[in-house]
Motif scaffolding. Structure first.
Motif, PDB file in Angstrom:
ATOM      1  N   PRO A  86     -37.616  37.608  38.842  1.00 30.90           N
ATOM      2  CA  PRO A  86     -38.974  37.932  38.402  1.00 30.90           C
ATOM      3  C   PRO A  86     -39.247  39.433  38.485  1.00 30.90           C
ATOM      4  N   LEU A  87     -39.874  39.959  37.449  1.00 30.96           N
ATOM      5  CA  LEU A  87     -40.263  41.363  37.398  1.00 30.96           C
ATOM      6  C   LEU A  87     -41.781  41.419  37.510  1.00 30.96           C
ATOM      7  N   LEU A  88     -42.263  42.091  38.544  1.00 35.55           N
ATOM      8  CA  LEU A  88     -43.705  42.184  38.774  1.00 35.55           C
ATOM      9  C   LEU A  88     -44.188  43.593  38.467  1.00 35.55           C
ATOM     10  N   GLU A  89     -45.166  43.704  37.580  1.00 37.96           N
ATOM     11  CA  GLU A  89     -45.809  44.986  37.323  1.00 37.96           C
ATOM     12  C   GLU A  89     -47.071  45.024  38.178  1.00 37.96           C
ATOM     13  N   VAL A  90     -47.241  46.102  38.950  1.00 39.93           N
ATOM     14  CA  VAL A  90     -48.402  46.207  39.829  1.00 39.93           C
ATOM     15  C   VAL A  90     -49.187  47.482  39.515  1.00 39.93           C
ATOM     16  N   ALA A  91     -50.503  47.378  39.644  1.00 37.89           N
ATOM     17  CA  ALA A  91     -51.381  48.524  39.406  1.00 37.89           C
ATOM     18  C   ALA A  91     -51.567  49.347  40.676  1.00 37.89           C
ATOM     19  N   GLY A  92     -51.013  48.898  41.764  1.00 35.36           N
ATOM     20  CA  GLY A  92     -51.100  49.567  43.061  1.00 35.36           C
ATOM     21  C   GLY A  92     -50.538  48.625  44.104  1.00 35.36           C
ATOM     22  N   VAL A  93     -50.522  49.067  45.350  1.00 38.38           N
ATOM     23  CA  VAL A  93     -49.944  48.220  46.392  1.00 38.38           C
ATOM     24  C   VAL A  93     -50.970  47.776  47.436  1.00 38.38           C
ATOM     25  N   HIS A  94     -52.218  48.089  47.222  1.00 44.55           N
ATOM     26  CA  HIS A  94     -53.251  47.775  48.220  1.00 44.55           C
ATOM     27  C   HIS A  94     -54.065  46.531  47.885  1.00 44.55           C
ATOM     28  N   HIS A  95     -53.866  45.945  46.736  1.00 40.31           N
ATOM     29  CA  HIS A  95     -54.674  44.791  46.316  1.00 40.31           C
ATOM     30  C   HIS A  95     -54.158  43.510  46.955  1.00 40.31           C
ATOM     31  N   ALA A  96     -55.067  42.608  47.303  1.00 39.61           N
ATOM     32  CA  ALA A  96     -54.718  41.332  47.942  1.00 39.61           C
ATOM     33  C   ALA A  96     -53.785  40.489  47.062  1.00 39.61           C
ATOM     34  N   ALA A  97     -53.950  40.570  45.744  1.00 38.98           N
ATOM     35  CA  ALA A  97     -53.090  39.789  44.840  1.00 38.98           C
ATOM     36  C   ALA A  97     -51.643  40.264  44.913  1.00 38.98           C
ATOM     37  N   VAL A  98     -51.443  41.559  45.122  1.00 33.95           N
ATOM     38  CA  VAL A  98     -50.090  42.100  45.250  1.00 33.95           C
ATOM     39  C   VAL A  98     -49.474  41.603  46.552  1.00 33.95           C
ATOM     40  N   ARG A  99     -50.242  41.680  47.629  1.00 42.25           N
ATOM     41  CA  ARG A  99     -49.749  41.188  48.921  1.00 42.25           C
ATOM     42  C   ARG A  99     -49.390  39.708  48.831  1.00 42.25           C
ATOM     43  N   SER A 100     -50.216  38.931  48.184  1.00 46.99           N
ATOM     44  CA  SER A 100     -49.966  37.497  48.035  1.00 46.99           C
ATOM     45  C   SER A 100     -48.674  37.243  47.250  1.00 46.99           C
ATOM     46  N   ALA A 101     -48.466  37.993  46.178  1.00 47.10           N
ATOM     47  CA  ALA A 101     -47.241  37.837  45.377  1.00 47.10           C
ATOM     48  C   ALA A 101     -46.012  38.209  46.200  1.00 47.10           C
ATOM     49  N   LEU A 102     -46.123  39.249  47.014  1.00 43.78           N
ATOM     50  CA  LEU A 102     -44.993  39.668  47.851  1.00 43.78           C
ATOM     51  C   LEU A 102     -44.713  38.646  48.953  1.00 43.78           C
ATOM     52  N   GLU A 103     -45.762  38.085  49.532  1.00 46.24           N
ATOM     53  CA  GLU A 103     -45.579  37.052  50.560  1.00 46.24           C
ATOM     54  C   GLU A 103     -44.879  35.831  49.981  1.00 46.24           C
ATOM     55  N   SER A 104     -45.222  35.474  48.755  1.00 45.25           N
ATOM     56  CA  SER A 104     -44.631  34.279  48.152  1.00 45.25           C
ATOM     57  C   SER A 104     -43.140  34.476  47.839  1.00 45.25           C
ATOM     58  N   ALA A 105     -42.687  35.720  47.772  1.00 43.81           N
ATOM     59  CA  ALA A 105     -41.260  35.985  47.534  1.00 43.81           C
ATOM     60  C   ALA A 105     -40.407  35.603  48.743  1.00 43.81           C
ATOM     61  N   GLN A 106     -41.003  35.531  49.923  1.00 42.37           N
ATOM     62  CA  GLN A 106     -40.309  35.165  51.165  1.00 42.37           C
ATOM     63  C   GLN A 106     -39.059  36.016  51.387  1.00 42.37           C
ATOM     64  N   ALA A 107     -39.228  37.336  51.261  1.00 40.14           N
ATOM     65  CA  ALA A 107     -38.115  38.264  51.439  1.00 40.14           C
ATOM     66  C   ALA A 107     -37.875  38.550  52.913  1.00 40.14           C
ATOM     67  N   TRP A 117     -45.268  54.980  44.975  1.00 41.90           N
ATOM     68  CA  TRP A 117     -46.317  54.888  45.991  1.00 41.90           C
ATOM     69  C   TRP A 117     -45.729  54.532  47.351  1.00 41.90           C
ATOM     70  N   ARG A 118     -46.333  55.084  48.376  1.00 43.37           N
ATOM     71  CA  ARG A 118     -45.951  54.743  49.747  1.00 43.37           C
ATOM     72  C   ARG A 118     -46.437  53.323  50.044  1.00 43.37           C
ATOM     73  N   LEU A 119     -45.569  52.526  50.641  1.00 41.61           N
ATOM     74  CA  LEU A 119     -45.944  51.151  50.981  1.00 41.61           C
ATOM     75  C   LEU A 119     -46.783  51.163  52.257  1.00 41.61           C
ATOM     76  N   PRO A 120     -47.983  50.588  52.202  1.00 38.95           N
ATOM     77  CA  PRO A 120     -48.830  50.565  53.399  1.00 38.95           C
ATOM     78  C   PRO A 120     -48.323  49.546  54.418  1.00 38.95           C
ATOM     79  N   ARG A 121     -48.788  49.680  55.630  1.00 40.90           N
ATOM     80  CA  ARG A 121     -48.414  48.750  56.700  1.00 40.90           C
ATOM     81  C   ARG A 121     -48.741  47.301  56.348  1.00 40.90           C
ATOM     82  N   SER A 122     -49.825  47.102  55.611  1.00 43.37           N
ATOM     83  CA  SER A 122     -50.190  45.741  55.225  1.00 43.37           C
ATOM     84  C   SER A 122     -49.108  45.098  54.356  1.00 43.37           C
ATOM     85  N   VAL A 123     -48.327  45.909  53.659  1.00 40.23           N
ATOM     86  CA  VAL A 123     -47.227  45.396  52.834  1.00 40.23           C
ATOM     87  C   VAL A 123     -45.940  45.312  53.658  1.00 40.23           C
TER      88      VAL A 123
END
Length: 156
Positions: A86-107, A117-123
């Motif tokens: 899966p290829l995910l296009e993101v408009a930034g890394v601080h949005h809850a939808a981005v975090r949710s998509a990353l969590e679902s990847a189970q990496a 962009w610098r990845l925040p601690r929340s990511v």
């Protein structure tokens, strides 16, 4: 299940699961190809959205191929399509939808190559801080999203 099938199944389960953050460029395609060849289970590739005001996260279907801009090398879009990543296009890394998509990847780990962009601690907390950044220039001298410009400008 035969013993050899069981061993192969267990080995497949032990492969690291990764998310690669990058750009649609050669310096992201090379690490993606290396990860695939090393047997890493790449759960998704995250790239910046191509247009301003884009939705927070948009999944580009792996079967959607884009024409190569130049050269014989596979782009990350082509690699993702070829290996059903899966290829995910993101408009930034601080949005809850981005975090949710990353969590679902189970990496297990996040890998970064040319991501602007610098990845925040929340990511990074999603993978408990297990992240690796590949940078194509000397650090900290040529840090930032466009290091190669500075390498050439400073004649390094």
């Amino acid at each position: 299940m035969s013993l050899s099938e069981h061993v192969k199944s267990d080995a497949r389960d032990l492969r690291p699961h990764a998310v690669l953050f990058g750009r649609r460029c050669r310096l992201t395609a090379i690490p993606l190809r290396a990860l695939i060849e090393a047997g890493v289970d790449v759960q998704s590739v995250v790239v910046p959205a191509r247009w301003p005001g884009a939705e927070p996260v948009r999944s580009v279907m792996p079967g959607h191929r884009q024409l190569p801009l130049a050269g014989p090398e596979e782009t990350i879009d082509m690699l993702a399509a070829r290996y059903d990543i899966p290829l995910l296009e993101v408009a930034g890394v601080h949005h809850a939808a981005v975090r949710s998509a990353l969590e679902s990847a189970q990496a297990d780990v996040f890998l970064v190559s040319c991501f602007p962009w610098r990845l925040p601690r929340s990511v990074t907390s999603i993978v408990e801080g297990r992240a690796l950044n590949v940078h194509p220039s000397l650090l900290p001298r040529h840090r930032g999203p466009d290091p190669l410009f500075w390498v050439y400008r400073d004649d390094d």
